[in-house]
Design an enzyme around this catalytic site. Structure first.
Site, PDB file in Angstrom:
ATOM      1  N   VAL A   1      17.430  -7.638   0.129  1.00  0.00           N
ATOM      2  CA  VAL A   1      17.140  -7.935   1.537  1.00  0.00           C
ATOM      3  C   VAL A   1      17.216  -9.435   1.842  1.00  0.00           C
ATOM      4  CG1 VAL A   1      15.724  -5.864   1.875  1.00  0.00           C
ATOM      5  CG2 VAL A   1      14.616  -8.027   1.193  1.00  0.00           C
TER       6      VAL A   1
ATOM      7  N   TYR B   1       4.332 -18.672  -1.095  1.00  0.00           N
ATOM      8  CA  TYR B   1       4.051 -17.263  -0.795  1.00  0.00           C
ATOM      9  C   TYR B   1       3.233 -17.152   0.497  1.00  0.00           C
ATOM     10  CZ  TYR B   1       2.167 -12.505  -1.376  1.00  0.00           C
ATOM     11  OH  TYR B   1       1.807 -11.190  -1.179  1.00  0.00           O
TER      12      TYR B   1
ATOM     13  N   ALA C   1       3.034 -19.257   2.938  1.00  0.00           N
ATOM     14  CA  ALA C   1       3.870 -19.613   4.093  1.00  0.00           C
ATOM     15  C   ALA C   1       4.764 -18.444   4.488  1.00  0.00           C
ATOM     16  CB  ALA C   1       4.705 -20.852   3.760  1.00  0.00           C
TER      17      ALA C   1
HETATM   18  P1  NAP Z   1       5.693  -4.488  -6.472  1.00  0.00           P
HETATM   19  O1  NAP Z   1       4.940  -3.355  -7.055  1.00  0.00           O
HETATM   20  O2  NAP Z   1       6.051  -5.653  -7.328  1.00  0.00           O
HETATM   21  O3  NAP Z   1       7.042  -3.868  -5.812  1.00  0.00           O
HETATM   22  C1  NAP Z   1       7.929  -4.729  -5.177  1.00  0.00           C
HETATM   23  C2  NAP Z   1       9.024  -3.918  -4.523  1.00  0.00           C
HETATM   24  O4  NAP Z   1       9.896  -4.838  -3.811  1.00  0.00           O
HETATM   25  C3  NAP Z   1       9.915  -3.198  -5.529  1.00  0.00           C
HETATM   26  O5  NAP Z   1      10.328  -1.977  -4.960  1.00  0.00           O
HETATM   27  C4  NAP Z   1      11.100  -4.151  -5.681  1.00  0.00           C
HETATM   28  O6  NAP Z   1      12.300  -3.505  -6.090  1.00  0.00           O
HETATM   29  C5  NAP Z   1      11.227  -4.655  -4.245  1.00  0.00           C
HETATM   30  N1  NAP Z   1      11.980  -5.908  -4.111  1.00  0.00           N
HETATM   31  C6  NAP Z   1      11.711  -7.112  -4.650  1.00  0.00           C
HETATM   32  N2  NAP Z   1      12.647  -8.005  -4.282  1.00  0.00           N
HETATM   33  C7  NAP Z   1      13.508  -7.356  -3.475  1.00  0.00           C
HETATM   34  C8  NAP Z   1      14.683  -7.732  -2.791  1.00  0.00           C
HETATM   35  N3  NAP Z   1      15.187  -8.977  -2.852  1.00  0.00           N
HETATM   36  N4  NAP Z   1      15.336  -6.801  -2.043  1.00  0.00           N
HETATM   37  C9  NAP Z   1      14.873  -5.522  -1.985  1.00  0.00           C
HETATM   38  N5  NAP Z   1      13.759  -5.104  -2.618  1.00  0.00           N
HETATM   39  C10 NAP Z   1      13.106  -6.007  -3.362  1.00  0.00           C
HETATM   40  O7  NAP Z   1       4.969  -5.123  -5.231  1.00  0.00           O
HETATM   41  P2  NAP Z   1       3.717  -4.605  -4.339  1.00  0.00           P
HETATM   42  O8  NAP Z   1       2.467  -5.123  -4.943  1.00  0.00           O
HETATM   43  O9  NAP Z   1       3.866  -3.168  -4.050  1.00  0.00           O
HETATM   44  O10 NAP Z   1       3.962  -5.471  -3.010  1.00  0.00           O
HETATM   45  C11 NAP Z   1       4.634  -4.956  -1.868  1.00  0.00           C
HETATM   46  C12 NAP Z   1       4.377  -5.894  -0.694  1.00  0.00           C
HETATM   47  O11 NAP Z   1       2.977  -6.018  -0.504  1.00  0.00           O
HETATM   48  C13 NAP Z   1       4.902  -7.324  -0.908  1.00  0.00           C
HETATM   49  O12 NAP Z   1       5.471  -7.789   0.279  1.00  0.00           O
HETATM   50  C14 NAP Z   1       3.647  -8.112  -1.254  1.00  0.00           C
HETATM   51  O13 NAP Z   1       3.753  -9.472  -0.898  1.00  0.00           O
HETATM   52  C15 NAP Z   1       2.618  -7.381  -0.416  1.00  0.00           C
HETATM   53  N6  NAP Z   1       1.248  -7.563  -0.904  1.00  0.00           N
HETATM   54  C16 NAP Z   1       0.894  -7.145  -2.163  1.00  0.00           C
HETATM   55  C17 NAP Z   1      -0.423  -7.346  -2.605  1.00  0.00           C
HETATM   56  C18 NAP Z   1      -0.876  -6.935  -3.967  1.00  0.00           C
HETATM   57  O14 NAP Z   1      -2.017  -7.293  -4.357  1.00  0.00           O
HETATM   58  N7  NAP Z   1      -0.095  -6.181  -4.731  1.00  0.00           N
HETATM   59  C19 NAP Z   1      -1.339  -7.983  -1.753  1.00  0.00           C
HETATM   60  C20 NAP Z   1      -0.953  -8.376  -0.488  1.00  0.00           C
HETATM   61  C21 NAP Z   1       0.347  -8.162  -0.070  1.00  0.00           C
HETATM   62  P3  NAP Z   1      12.764  -3.508  -7.659  1.00  0.00           P
HETATM   63  O15 NAP Z   1      11.736  -2.695  -8.413  1.00  0.00           O
HETATM   64  O16 NAP Z   1      14.115  -2.873  -7.657  1.00  0.00           O
HETATM   65  O17 NAP Z   1      12.770  -4.940  -8.103  1.00  0.00           O
END
Ligand code: NAP
Length: 258
Positions: free
Chosen positions: A71, A162, A164
């Protein structure tokens, strides 16, 4: 089903979830599929996780498709939308969830690391919204949900890049909310605190760090992925039809704002 519960039905809707293959994204895919939507699972590298997620959505009776696309690249977002339209003919729901969490103290933060995180988290939100908006506008009905973070509200030491990117998503959501409202498209953000996913595995590995994190959360625990997916499902439903430009805090009370 009562008329009230029918407001949660997404039968006939087509959704894209970026980063839908793992973590929060996968839970969102499963909840949208469980409510009847056809769901496109975007990922960038882990094909097995994406396939497993598509199988889970199909197991819930939904049509589902995995699309590999970075993306952060406009061509990636265009391909994601093209593949969705080719298979399903329209887009009703867009959940911009793909993201990475990486940082460094500001005086050690390389341009490369700054750009990588901003490009995936913030630019990657814009690329997909831009690519999907023409199709969303055609329906006269749409839901866009951006997955931001508490970091975008209160900042995060040693992760200024992050924070930002996540603060930028909130400003972007509010801008699109007023811009797209005349087209019947609601745009909101969610701001999760700590969530149990791969992204935080290293941080949670240290038992003392984990205890410190939990102590700072009034509800006393780290969120599950469903804790985030259910409010996103709500925002995609008729139940949230008069909510736009909002940020829903999903953090167990750790950041009280908004
Ligand atoms: P995660 O388990 O690490 O999963 C990340 C997902 O994003 C995976 O499906 C990965 O695909 C995909 N991804 C990464 N880079 C990408 C790219 N360039 N293009 C398309 N897909 C991409 O992360 P998560 O914890 O579920 O986090 C999801 C969202 O929640 C993020 O935006 C994060 O900032 C936000 N968030 C998370 C937390 C937390 O504590 N976990 C807290 C606040 C906000 P691949 O597996 O193929 O790499």
């Amino acid at each position: 089903m009562s008329e009230v519960l029918r407001g949660l039905s997404l039968t006939g809707r087509v959704a894209i979830v970026t980063g839908g293959s793992r973590g929060i994204g996968r839970a969102v895919v499963e909840r949208l599929a469980g409510c009847g939507a056809s769901v496109v699972v975007n990922y960038v590298s882990d094909e097995d996780a994406a396939k497993s997620c598509v199988e889970a959505a199909r197991g819930l009776g939904a049509e589902s498709l995995a699309v590999r696309a970075d993306v952060a690249r406009p061509e990636g977002a265009d391909e994601l939308v093209r593949a969705t339209l080719e298979r399903f003919g329209k887009i009703d729901i867009l959940v911009c969830n793909a993201g990475v969490w990486d940082g460094a103290p500001v005086d050690e933060l390389s341009e490369e690391l700054w750009d990588r995180v901003i490009d995936i988290n913030l630019k990657g939100t814009w690329t997909v919204c831009r690519a999907a908006t023409p199709s969303l506008k055609l329906n006269g009905w749409g839901r866009v949900v951006l997955v931001s973070s508490t970091a975008g509200q209160r900042g995060e030491a040693n992760y200024s890049n992050y924070a930002a990117s996540k603060g930028g998503q909130i400003a972007f959501a509010k801008s699109l909310a007023s811009e797209l409202a005349p087209h019947g498209i609601n745009v909101n953000a969610v701001a999760p605190g700590w969530v149990e996913t791969e992204m935080c595995r290293e941080a949670f590995a240290d038992a003392d760090v984990r205890r410190g994190i939990e102590c700072a959360i009034p509800l006393g625990r780290v969120a599950t992925t469903d804790d985030i997916a259910f409010p996103i499902l709500f925002l995609c439903s008729e139940w949230a039809r008069h909510i736009t430009g909002e940020v829903i805090n999903i953090n167990g009370g750790s950041v009280l704002c908004g």
